[in-house]
Design a protein around this motif. Structure first.
Motif, PDB file in Angstrom:
ATOM      1  N   ILE A 243     -87.178 -41.993  64.509  1.00 34.62           N
ATOM      2  CA  ILE A 243     -85.805 -41.594  64.785  1.00 34.62           C
ATOM      3  C   ILE A 243     -85.313 -42.371  66.008  1.00 34.62           C
ATOM      4  CG2 ILE A 243     -84.263 -39.707  65.394  1.00 34.62           C
ATOM      5  CD1 ILE A 243     -86.161 -37.824  63.979  1.00 34.62           C
ATOM      6  N   ASP A 244     -84.362 -43.298  65.780  1.00 34.66           N
ATOM      7  CA  ASP A 244     -83.779 -44.077  66.866  1.00 34.66           C
ATOM      8  C   ASP A 244     -82.332 -43.684  67.145  1.00 34.66           C
ATOM      9  OD1 ASP A 244     -86.115 -45.596  67.166  1.00 34.66           O
ATOM     10  OD2 ASP A 244     -85.498 -46.948  65.559  1.00 34.66           O
ATOM     11  N   GLY A 245     -81.727 -42.880  66.260  1.00 34.41           N
ATOM     12  CA  GLY A 245     -80.336 -42.495  66.442  1.00 34.41           C
ATOM     13  C   GLY A 245     -79.919 -41.503  65.374  1.00 34.41           C
ATOM     14  N   ILE A 246     -78.717 -40.993  65.508  1.00 34.58           N
ATOM     15  CA  ILE A 246     -78.185 -40.017  64.556  1.00 34.58           C
ATOM     16  C   ILE A 246     -77.331 -40.752  63.527  1.00 34.58           C
ATOM     17  CG2 ILE A 246     -76.722 -37.984  64.283  1.00 34.58           C
ATOM     18  CD1 ILE A 246     -77.375 -37.268  67.168  1.00 34.58           C
ATOM     19  N   PRO A 247     -77.558 -40.544  62.230  1.00 36.43           N
ATOM     20  CA  PRO A 247     -76.703 -41.157  61.216  1.00 36.43           C
ATOM     21  C   PRO A 247     -75.259 -40.680  61.366  1.00 36.43           C
ATOM     22  CG  PRO A 247     -78.718 -40.303  60.232  1.00 36.43           C
ATOM     23  CD  PRO A 247     -78.683 -39.804  61.632  1.00 36.43           C
ATOM     24  N   PRO A 248     -74.285 -41.562  61.401  1.00 34.51           N
ATOM     25  CA  PRO A 248     -72.878 -41.135  61.559  1.00 34.51           C
ATOM     26  C   PRO A 248     -72.426 -40.152  60.485  1.00 34.51           C
ATOM     27  CG  PRO A 248     -73.082 -43.493  61.915  1.00 34.51           C
ATOM     28  CD  PRO A 248     -74.411 -43.019  61.408  1.00 34.51           C
ATOM     29  N   ALA A 249     -73.013 -40.251  59.293  1.00 34.78           N
ATOM     30  CA  ALA A 249     -72.614 -39.330  58.218  1.00 34.78           C
ATOM     31  C   ALA A 249     -72.869 -37.877  58.604  1.00 34.78           C
ATOM     32  CB  ALA A 249     -73.378 -39.673  56.939  1.00 34.78           C
ATOM     33  N   VAL A 250     -73.931 -37.622  59.360  1.00 34.67           N
ATOM     34  CA  VAL A 250     -74.282 -36.260  59.740  1.00 34.67           C
ATOM     35  C   VAL A 250     -73.167 -35.630  60.563  1.00 34.67           C
ATOM     36  CG1 VAL A 250     -75.916 -34.873  61.074  1.00 34.67           C
ATOM     37  CG2 VAL A 250     -76.749 -36.732  59.624  1.00 34.67           C
ATOM     38  N   ILE A 251     -72.529 -36.405  61.412  1.00 35.49           N
ATOM     39  CA  ILE A 251     -71.465 -35.883  62.269  1.00 35.49           C
ATOM     40  C   ILE A 251     -70.296 -35.384  61.425  1.00 35.49           C
ATOM     41  CG2 ILE A 251     -69.815 -36.493  64.078  1.00 35.49           C
ATOM     42  CD1 ILE A 251     -71.889 -38.490  65.115  1.00 35.49           C
TER      43      ILE A 251
ATOM     44  N   LEU B  48     -64.088 -39.345  66.586  1.00 37.70           N
ATOM     45  CA  LEU B  48     -64.338 -39.855  67.933  1.00 37.70           C
ATOM     46  C   LEU B  48     -65.820 -39.743  68.284  1.00 37.70           C
ATOM     47  CD1 LEU B  48     -61.284 -38.521  69.994  1.00 37.70           C
ATOM     48  CD2 LEU B  48     -61.828 -40.902  69.419  1.00 37.70           C
ATOM     49  N   ALA B  49     -66.436 -38.612  67.940  1.00 33.48           N
ATOM     50  CA  ALA B  49     -67.872 -38.457  68.183  1.00 33.48           C
ATOM     51  C   ALA B  49     -68.668 -39.476  67.376  1.00 33.48           C
ATOM     52  CB  ALA B  49     -68.307 -37.033  67.817  1.00 33.48           C
ATOM     53  N   ALA B  50     -68.258 -39.717  66.137  1.00 30.05           N
ATOM     54  CA  ALA B  50     -68.940 -40.720  65.316  1.00 30.05           C
ATOM     55  C   ALA B  50     -68.768 -42.113  65.907  1.00 30.05           C
ATOM     56  CB  ALA B  50     -68.393 -40.671  63.892  1.00 30.05           C
TER      57      ALA B  50
ATOM     58  N   LEU C 208     -74.210 -56.112  59.282  1.00 29.73           N
ATOM     59  CA  LEU C 208     -73.347 -55.803  58.144  1.00 29.73           C
ATOM     60  C   LEU C 208     -73.011 -54.319  58.093  1.00 29.73           C
ATOM     61  CD1 LEU C 208     -71.955 -56.863  55.559  1.00 29.73           C
ATOM     62  CD2 LEU C 208     -74.068 -56.332  54.322  1.00 29.73           C
ATOM     63  N   SER C 209     -74.024 -53.463  58.222  1.00 31.23           N
ATOM     64  CA  SER C 209     -73.765 -52.026  58.163  1.00 31.23           C
ATOM     65  C   SER C 209     -72.941 -51.572  59.377  1.00 31.23           C
ATOM     66  CB  SER C 209     -75.084 -51.250  58.104  1.00 31.23           C
ATOM     67  OG  SER C 209     -75.876 -51.492  59.251  1.00 31.23           O
ATOM     68  N   PHE C 210     -73.166 -52.165  60.542  1.00 30.47           N
ATOM     69  CA  PHE C 210     -72.392 -51.789  61.718  1.00 30.47           C
ATOM     70  C   PHE C 210     -70.918 -52.135  61.534  1.00 30.47           C
ATOM     71  CE2 PHE C 210     -70.503 -52.524  65.876  1.00 30.47           C
ATOM     72  CZ  PHE C 210     -70.898 -51.399  66.578  1.00 30.47           C
ATOM     73  N   LEU C 211     -70.619 -53.300  60.965  1.00 33.57           N
ATOM     74  CA  LEU C 211     -69.229 -53.714  60.752  1.00 33.57           C
ATOM     75  C   LEU C 211     -68.506 -52.744  59.834  1.00 33.57           C
ATOM     76  CD1 LEU C 211     -66.996 -55.925  61.088  1.00 33.57           C
ATOM     77  CD2 LEU C 211     -67.906 -56.941  58.991  1.00 33.57           C
ATOM     78  N   PHE C 212     -69.110 -52.423  58.685  1.00 39.22           N
ATOM     79  CA  PHE C 212     -68.476 -51.496  57.748  1.00 39.22           C
ATOM     80  C   PHE C 212     -68.403 -50.089  58.342  1.00 39.22           C
ATOM     81  CE2 PHE C 212     -69.022 -54.866  54.736  1.00 39.22           C
ATOM     82  CZ  PHE C 212     -68.086 -54.626  53.736  1.00 39.22           C
ATOM     83  N   GLY C 213     -69.445 -49.668  59.044  1.00 40.36           N
ATOM     84  CA  GLY C 213     -69.409 -48.347  59.662  1.00 40.36           C
ATOM     85  C   GLY C 213     -68.304 -48.246  60.692  1.00 40.36           C
ATOM     86  N   LEU C 214     -68.098 -49.302  61.466  1.00 43.19           N
ATOM     87  CA  LEU C 214     -67.062 -49.289  62.495  1.00 43.19           C
ATOM     88  C   LEU C 214     -65.671 -49.148  61.886  1.00 43.19           C
ATOM     89  CD1 LEU C 214     -66.208 -49.640  65.465  1.00 43.19           C
ATOM     90  CD2 LEU C 214     -66.198 -52.125  65.070  1.00 43.19           C
ATOM     91  N   VAL C 215     -65.379 -49.934  60.873  1.00 38.96           N
ATOM     92  CA  VAL C 215     -64.035 -49.858  60.279  1.00 38.96           C
ATOM     93  C   VAL C 215     -63.845 -48.537  59.540  1.00 38.96           C
ATOM     94  CG1 VAL C 215     -64.601 -50.997  58.075  1.00 38.96           C
ATOM     95  CG2 VAL C 215     -62.293 -51.192  59.046  1.00 38.96           C
TER      96      VAL C 215
ATOM     97  N   VAL D 244     -65.087 -45.621  60.472  1.00 38.09           N
ATOM     98  CA  VAL D 244     -64.819 -44.607  61.490  1.00 38.09           C
ATOM     99  C   VAL D 244     -63.401 -44.760  62.037  1.00 38.09           C
ATOM    100  CG1 VAL D 244     -65.469 -43.827  63.799  1.00 38.09           C
ATOM    101  CG2 VAL D 244     -67.241 -44.295  62.103  1.00 38.09           C
ATOM    102  N   ILE D 245     -62.991 -45.999  62.316  1.00 36.69           N
ATOM    103  CA  ILE D 245     -61.618 -46.234  62.792  1.00 36.69           C
ATOM    104  C   ILE D 245     -60.608 -45.755  61.775  1.00 36.69           C
ATOM    105  CG2 ILE D 245     -59.944 -48.027  63.381  1.00 36.69           C
ATOM    106  CD1 ILE D 245     -62.268 -49.651  64.554  1.00 36.69           C
ATOM    107  N   MET D 246     -60.857 -46.096  60.517  1.00 33.09           N
ATOM    108  CA  MET D 246     -59.950 -45.703  59.435  1.00 33.09           C
ATOM    109  C   MET D 246     -59.860 -44.180  59.328  1.00 33.09           C
ATOM    110  SD  MET D 246     -58.038 -46.170  56.816  1.00 33.09           S
ATOM    111  CE  MET D 246     -57.537 -45.162  55.418  1.00 33.09           C
ATOM    112  N   SER D 247     -60.980 -43.484  59.444  1.00 37.73           N
ATOM    113  CA  SER D 247     -60.961 -42.033  59.312  1.00 37.73           C
ATOM    114  C   SER D 247     -60.189 -41.397  60.457  1.00 37.73           C
ATOM    115  CB  SER D 247     -62.390 -41.488  59.267  1.00 37.73           C
ATOM    116  OG  SER D 247     -63.059 -41.686  60.506  1.00 37.73           O
ATOM    117  N   PHE D 248     -60.323 -41.932  61.668  1.00 34.25           N
ATOM    118  CA  PHE D 248     -59.605 -41.373  62.816  1.00 34.25           C
ATOM    119  C   PHE D 248     -58.093 -41.482  62.625  1.00 34.25           C
ATOM    120  CE2 PHE D 248     -57.612 -42.071  67.014  1.00 34.25           C
ATOM    121  CZ  PHE D 248     -57.872 -40.838  67.588  1.00 34.25           C
ATOM    122  N   VAL D 249     -57.622 -42.666  62.266  1.00 32.69           N
ATOM    123  CA  VAL D 249     -56.185 -42.867  62.084  1.00 32.69           C
ATOM    124  C   VAL D 249     -55.678 -42.070  60.884  1.00 32.69           C
ATOM    125  CG1 VAL D 249     -54.366 -44.581  61.750  1.00 32.69           C
ATOM    126  CG2 VAL D 249     -56.362 -45.149  63.129  1.00 32.69           C
TER     127      VAL D 249
END
Length: 602
Positions: free
Chosen positions: A2-10, A35-37, A67-74, A76-81
């Motif tokens: 375990i190195d981090g929390i999966p963003p999906a869990v949030i 925002l937490a994600a 690759l996964s970080f790029l898609f995850g970032l957009v 999360v941004i998309m979900s916030f807006v």
């Protein structure tokens, strides 16, 4: 590990919080979850994992790379807006569905095995259908069930491919599948979510019928997760080059004859995703970077376009060109935001589509694919023709509506403003995005040749629209796309089930019931019915007329019988004992015959 929390869990944890709170607190939760994600995502680094060991099965819920970080970032941004855009929705259903939908999409992006991929894939499909059904229209209900049916089919194809892959390799690692049937089943499952023709009609059927805010969410996640998994597992597959180029042109052609704003934008999702699929098929670092960058930019400007179209629908209650016109004066900020999205998707310089779409076209040129390069350029012309010229003219500039229209409420305007700012900032400072791409790149979009050529194509498109306006614009046309095939097949299959199978089943049931009833009657008094049979046979052989068998008792006259129910209720040992023996004998004979048949069949 375990190195981090999966963003999906949030996002999944946000569901009970939204259920728990009401009013302003619920709205705060909707914004705090992404925002937490976002901050959780910034804390992750390439190589981080979250692995569960379940009975020897490695379930990888988190695998971080560029690759996964790029898609995850957009995402999360998309979900916030998008949650800002949907902030003032009264019902809770759309918020819950959106949280589950975004969580499932992020689960797909960060998973590292096919088992967890399939689970998140199905969560994404099931939750997104509620963004259609919650519009609560008859057409939306029908579309929602078709959407669910298609995606369940795609999930079944994916599951079949995963099972074959596991049986052949003994591994569920999320990598390129080996050659064989499993390879093609997984490719079909991913291709369906990517809206590859002829598997695309679910998109153009469903997105125009979703709720105002639900369609905004849907533009970002389903098809882009499809592009992500294709880039992850099928880079360099040549068939995707031609499929993507065909998609790019196919969506544009259908957009010419569509008279609904959101349906036209939906067809251009097919077209724009075609660029990404083509880049994945080309497989070079330039093309893969272009696909990832274009997916990032497309999520932003396509959401902006659907937000503007949703604002028009929300305020006026209309979405057809024939019912709209002159809204630029009544909804000026909506018009400005729409034009920023239109310039972005058309690849106008200083907007984000310009710095991403050109990477894929350049990748085709570097791979010596001139036909593909030409098809992508033609699709680019068609995009500007429909979205940059046709919609603004027919919805915002031409004519006048006798409707008290105005710009929407503050949260919708704020969401459109944020998306517009992102489209412009990334267009002006492309290095912000280029530094996040899967491969290092020194690509420079703002060369004199590229800018001049692009502006020449765009100006020529405007002139062509003016000259060919009457031929290019069609009103109130019913579109028959490839969904006609499964609709007709579905209706035919339903009729086959109701008219043939159901009728045959009822007939068989009546016959079986009659047979069982007859066996029951005979078994209750086999000796009596045996005598009836002999009596009937004797009369037939002797040519005597058949007499009714409802007269006096057995001891009356010859050939006179009475049914068992009319013989009285008293028990006569001499009468019933022999009949029980006959019944037992018949049962034994039936079992003997059945046993002989089973032995012969085996």
């Amino acid at each position: 590990m375990i190195d981090g929390i999966p963003p999906a869990v949030i996002y999944f944890l946000g569901i009970p919080l939204v259920l728990l709170f009401k009013g302003k607190l619920r709205q705060a939760c909707l914004l705090l979850v992404p925002l937490a994600a976002f901050f959780n995502l910034l804390a992750l680094s390439p190589g981080d994992q979250f692995v569960l060991d379940y009975s020897g099965l490695q379930i990888v819920l988190l695998r971080v790379d560029r690759l996964s970080f790029l898609f995850g970032l957009v995402f999360v941004i998309m979900s916030f807006v998008s949650f800002i855009y949907a902030l003032q929705i009264k019902g809770i259903g759309e918020h819950l569905a959106a949280l589950a939908y975004v969580g499932g999409s992020l689960g797909v992006v960060f998973c590292g095995d096919y088992f967890s991929l399939f689970i998140f894939w199905e969560i994404m499909a099931i939750s997104s259908v509620f963004l259609i059904l919650l519009r609560r229209k008859e057409t939306s209900t029908a579309v929602g069930f078709r959407y669910l049916l298609v995606h369940m089919t795609g999930g079944s194809l994916l599951l079949g491919g995963v099972v074959i892959q596991w049986s052949q390799t003994g591994s569920l690692d999320f990598v390129t599948p080996g050659p064989g049937l499993g390879f093609y089943l997984i490719l079909l499952g991913f291709g369906l979510n990517s809206a590859i023709p002829p598997l695309h009609a679910w998109l153009t059927d469903a997105y125009p019928e979703g709720t105002v805010t639900g369609s905004v969410f849907m533009t970002a996640f389903t098809t882009k997760t499809g592009v992500y998994v294709l880039a992850r597992t099928f880079p360099g597959v040549e068939i995707l080059v031609w499929v993507g180029a065909i998609m790019a042109v196919y969506g544009v052609i259908f957009a010419f004859v569509v008279s609904d704003i959101r349906r036209l934008l939906a067809y251009h999702i097919v077209s724009q995703v075609g660029y990404m699929v083509c880049g994945v098929g080309l497989g070079s670092q330039m093309a893969l970077n272009g696909s990832a960058a274009h997916a990032f930019c497309h999520i932003l400007y396509k959401a902006l376009l659907f937000m503007a179209a949703g604002a028009v629908l929300h305020i006026t209650g209309r979405s057809k060109f024939t019912e709209l016109g002159g809204l630029a004066k009544k909804m000026p900020w909506t018009f400005v935001c729409y034009m920023i999205g239109a310039f972005s998707i058309s690849g106008v310089p200083l907007f984000n589509g310009f710095i991403s779409k050109s990477m894929i076209i350049t990748g085709a040129a570097l791979n010596h694919q001139p036909i593909i390069e030409i098809l992508l350029l033609v699709a680019s012309v068609g995009t500007f023709l429909c979205i940059g010229v046709k919609i603004p003219y027919k919805v915002f500039l031409r004519g006048h509506m006798n409707v008290d229209a105005r710009d929407p409420q503050w949260n919708m305007l704020l969401a459109m403003g944020l998306m517009s700012a992102l489209c412009v900032i990334i267009g002006i400072y492309p290095d912000f995005l280029y530094r996040l791409l899967p491969f290092q790149t020194d690509y420079h979009p703002y060369t004199a040749n590229h800018v001049i050529r692009t502006m020449g194509i765009l100006l020529g498109t405007i002139l062509g629209y003016r000259l060919l306006y009457k031929k290019l614009v069609m009103e109130d046309v019913v579109i028959l796309d490839t969904d006609w095939l499964y609709r007709k097949f579905g209706i035919g299959f339903l009729r086959f089930c109701t008219d043939i199978i159901d009728t045959s089943g009822r007939t068989t049931q009546r016959w079986a019931s009659a047979a069982v009833a007859s066996v029951g009657r005979i078994s209750s008094d086999p000796h009596y019915y045996f005598e009836v049979f002999l009596f009937r046979t004797r009369n037939i052989l002797t040519g005597q007329a058949l007499k009714p068998l409802t007269h006096k008792g057995r001891d009356g006259g010859a050939g006179e019988f009475v049914p068992l129910a009319e013989r009285g209720t008293g028990y006569n040992e001499n009468l019933y004992r022999p009949r029980l023996g006959w019944a037992v004998l018949m049962v034994v004979l039936v079992f003997v015959v059945l046993g002989w048949i089973l032995i012969r069949l085996s």
